[in-house]
Design an enzyme around this catalytic site. Structure first.
Site, PDB file in Angstrom:
ATOM      1  N   LYS A   1     -11.157  -5.547  -0.307  1.00 25.87           N
ATOM      2  CA  LYS A   1     -10.660  -5.892   1.030  1.00 25.87           C
ATOM      3  C   LYS A   1     -11.561  -6.941   1.670  1.00 25.87           C
ATOM      4  O   LYS A   1     -12.741  -7.025   1.341  1.00 25.87           O
ATOM      5  CB  LYS A   1     -10.679  -4.644   1.915  1.00 25.87           C
ATOM      6  CG  LYS A   1      -9.644  -3.593   1.568  1.00 25.87           C
ATOM      7  CD  LYS A   1      -9.747  -2.415   2.524  1.00 25.87           C
ATOM      8  CE  LYS A   1      -8.725  -1.340   2.196  1.00 25.87           C
ATOM      9  NZ  LYS A   1      -7.323  -1.780   2.398  1.00 25.87           N
TER      10      LYS A   1
ATOM     11  N   ARG B   1      -1.861   6.314  -3.331  1.00 29.54           N
ATOM     12  CA  ARG B   1      -0.705   6.868  -4.043  1.00 29.54           C
ATOM     13  C   ARG B   1      -1.100   7.401  -5.411  1.00 29.54           C
ATOM     14  O   ARG B   1      -0.498   8.351  -5.911  1.00 29.54           O
ATOM     15  CB  ARG B   1       0.402   5.797  -4.123  1.00 29.54           C
ATOM     16  CG  ARG B   1       0.021   4.573  -4.885  1.00 29.54           C
ATOM     17  CD  ARG B   1       0.902   3.365  -4.545  1.00 29.54           C
ATOM     18  NE  ARG B   1       0.581   2.784  -3.234  1.00 29.54           N
ATOM     19  CZ  ARG B   1       1.188   1.729  -2.721  1.00 29.54           C
ATOM     20  NH1 ARG B   1       2.172   1.130  -3.386  1.00 29.54           N
ATOM     21  NH2 ARG B   1       0.841   1.259  -1.548  1.00 29.54           N
TER      22      ARG B   1
HETATM   23  N1  BES Z   1      -6.097   2.733   3.098  1.00 30.58           N
HETATM   24  C1  BES Z   1      -5.244   1.621   2.962  1.00 30.58           C
HETATM   25  C2  BES Z   1      -4.169   1.557   4.038  1.00 30.58           C
HETATM   26  C3  BES Z   1      -4.637   1.301   5.435  1.00 30.58           C
HETATM   27  C4  BES Z   1      -4.691   0.011   5.908  1.00 30.58           C
HETATM   28  C5  BES Z   1      -4.933   2.329   6.282  1.00 30.58           C
HETATM   29  C6  BES Z   1      -5.077  -0.239   7.208  1.00 30.58           C
HETATM   30  C7  BES Z   1      -5.329   2.083   7.576  1.00 30.58           C
HETATM   31  C8  BES Z   1      -5.386   0.796   8.046  1.00 30.58           C
HETATM   32  C9  BES Z   1      -4.559   1.642   1.606  1.00 30.58           C
HETATM   33  O1  BES Z   1      -5.257   2.224   0.578  1.00 30.58           O
HETATM   34  C10 BES Z   1      -4.315   0.227   1.227  1.00 30.58           C
HETATM   35  O2  BES Z   1      -5.268  -0.469   1.010  1.00 30.58           O
HETATM   36  N2  BES Z   1      -3.057  -0.173   1.148  1.00 30.58           N
HETATM   37  C11 BES Z   1      -2.712  -1.491   0.818  1.00 30.58           C
HETATM   38  C12 BES Z   1      -1.583  -1.450  -0.177  1.00 30.58           C
HETATM   39  C13 BES Z   1      -1.275  -2.770  -0.803  1.00 30.58           C
HETATM   40  C14 BES Z   1      -2.414  -3.187  -1.715  1.00 30.58           C
HETATM   41  C15 BES Z   1       0.004  -2.642  -1.583  1.00 30.58           C
HETATM   42  C16 BES Z   1      -2.274  -2.197   2.092  1.00 30.58           C
HETATM   43  O3  BES Z   1      -1.664  -1.551   2.934  1.00 30.58           O
HETATM   44  O4  BES Z   1      -2.609  -3.356   2.263  1.00 30.58           O
HETATM   45 MN    MN Z   2      -6.552   0.799  -0.364  1.00 27.01          MN
END
Ligand code: BES
Ligand code: MN
Ligand code: ZN
Length: 489
Positions: free
Chosen positions: A266, A340
């Protein structure tokens, strides 16, 4: 916060709280000689008595100065909602005010025991704070309010509060603590230890699987996420057997104690927020604690998939194929879609071992749900309309609101993979839906299932009537209310 109920105002020094329903001033009659000046001051301040609004003044009470807080309970606001807001407003206004005791006099408001108990609930929830790492608080920043006395709640209010709501406050507090703690303190192993200590004596049965145990079971999806971290993953199982007929109900929580994204790392800005990527697991343990403390007449199992998602020499790579406990294979396109993967194995585990009739999973799963619903509603996905409806009602009642989102075959097709049974991400569009479709592939035939994407709800940048900025405790009251409404009747 000590909260007690009394028939009349005590003697001594305290801040007096008088609720007023909208522009009606009749509940101020007990002020006697001060009433007219208080009303004049409220009018000057353009105080309209809306729920959660308040006005502070100091009055002369028999020669001594007394702080008076007039709190609105509104006109259109649902009574129990207004009651909670009243308690919460009092706690937030007085917590660090210098006052040690607040007396909330409900006389003339027409509140029954139920509503009076909800005033106490709101106050207790709003009083929660976590000062463990604040070593330099000035004296005037430290909490002073230690006791709230609720007058005029009628018989039964104290009992109602103790039996129905104190356990919920305990559960919400545990959840908020786990969510607030940074990831150097709370990681899979220490999450388990913290929960163990917190639920000791509650009657909950605990079981913990370590890496070796999960390897034996073939939980390749959860372990694939965990393998980049020096902190081992864990599966935490909490069991509550309060009777009730039929198959148990399962709550499953995403417990990513920190989500860097892994190799699909990230961006730096805001990454610190990913300490609360265990909010689903936090809600599950908080709810389990609440249900055990109030001896809910239901049979429930709570499962938390606990991992830390880190990049590293042993981290999984984009393109890796993992075999889940269900036997299905997954191509890991993006290591940041880790929740997931964790849920897939946790859901399989609970079905194999407990044969639940209903599974409800909670997860801070996608940023996309924030784009859809912002911070007001969590997203609800379900394969069963009745279950979805009941959860939505529990959401309305508890304040942990849910908005239903679709599931359908065309979305499911978007996660087909050319090399494995499925891939862990779909296209950008509909990102929360394809995430839900992924989990659904692990739900066995005949099992009622609901998935709650609470990425916008675990943490709040602004305070509300029942929480300060920070960890909200979302999900605990939702699950507790669902059990009360659906399983305990
Ligand atoms: N933990 C994150 C989702 C999240 C994002 C929670 C912002 C709270 C605030 C999750 O694991 C994630 O990174 N999801 C990705 C999925 C994508 C790579 C398909 C996302 O939402 O960007
Ligand atoms: Mn994630
Ligand atoms: Zn995550």
């Amino acid at each position: 916060m000590k909260i007690r109920f009394a028939d009349s105002r005590p003697a001594g020094d305290y801040a007096l709280v008088l609720p007023v329903p909208g522009k009606d001033r009749s509940t101020l009659a007990s002020l006697g000689a001060s009433q007219s000046s208080v009303v004049a001051a409220l009018d000057r301040a353009r105080f309209e008595g809306e729920a959660a609004s308040s006005s502070e003044q100091f009055i002369d009470d028999d020669g001594s100065v007394r702080r008076l807080i007039v709190v609105g309970t509104g006109v259109g606001t649902a009574p129990l909602d207004a009651a909670e807001k009243l308690g919460g407003t009092v706690a937030s206004k007085l917590q660090t005010s210098g006052e040690k005791t607040a007396v909330i006099d409900l006389t003339g408001l027409g509140y029954d025991a139920d509503a009076a108990a909800r005033v106490a609930l709101g106050a207790a929830l709003r009083s929660w704070r976590y000062d463990r790492y604040r070593t330099k608080l000035k004296d005037n920043q430290k909490p002073t309010l230690g006791e709230i006395v609720i007058v005029g709640g009628g018989a039964g209010a104290a009992k109602r509060y103790e039996q129905r709501w104190v356990p919920v406050v305990e559960g919400v507090s545990l959840t908020r603590e786990l969510v607030t703690e940074p990831a150097n303190i709370i990681y899979p192993e220490s999450f388990v230890e913290r929960v163990k200590a917190s639920v000791k004596g509650s009657g909950l049965d605990l079981e913990v699987l370590d890496r070796a145990a999960m390897e034996k079971l073939g939980m390749g999806a959860l372990l694939g996420v965990a393998q980049g971290s020096v902190r081992e993953g864990r599966l935490l199982i909490l069991k509550w057997n309060g009777g009730g007929k039929g198959q148990p109900t399962a709550f499953v929580g995403k417990g990513v104690t920190f989500d860097t994204g892994g190799i699909s790392i990230k961006p730096a800005a805001g990454m610190e927020m990913m300490k609360w990527d265990m909010g689903g697991a936090g809600a599950v343990v908080g709810a389990m604690k609440a249900l055990a403390l109030r001896k809910a007449k239901a049979s429930i199992v709570g499962i938390c998939g606990l991992v830390e998602n880190m990049p590293g020499g042993n981290a999984q790579r984009p393109g890796d194929v993992v075999t889940t406990m269900s036997g299905q294979t997954v191509e890991v396109i993006n290591t940041d879609a880790e929740g997931r993967l964790v849920l897939a194995d946790a859901v399989t585990y609970v079905q194999r071992n407990y044969k639940p009739g209903t599974i409800i999973d909670l997860a801070t799963l996608t940023g996309a749900i924030l784009i859809s619903l912002g911070h007001e509603w969590a997203g609800l996905f379900s394969n069963n309309d009745e279950l979805a409806g009941k959860l939505q009602s529990a959401g309305e009642e508890s304040g942990d609101k849910l908005w239903r989102m679709p599931l359908a075959e065309p979305f499911d097709r978007l996660i087909d993979s050319p090399i494995a049974d499925m891939k862990n991400v779909g296209p950008r569009e509909g990102g929360s839906i394809t995430a839900a479709q992924f989990i659904q592939r692990f739900v066995e035939n005949g099992v009622k299932w609901a998935h709650i994407d609470m990425a916008g709800k675990a943490w709040s940048d602004k305070a509300s009537a029942t929480y300060e900025k920070g960890a909200t405790g979302y999900g605990v009251r939702l699950l507790d209310q669902y059990v009360a409404d659906v399983l305990e009747r």
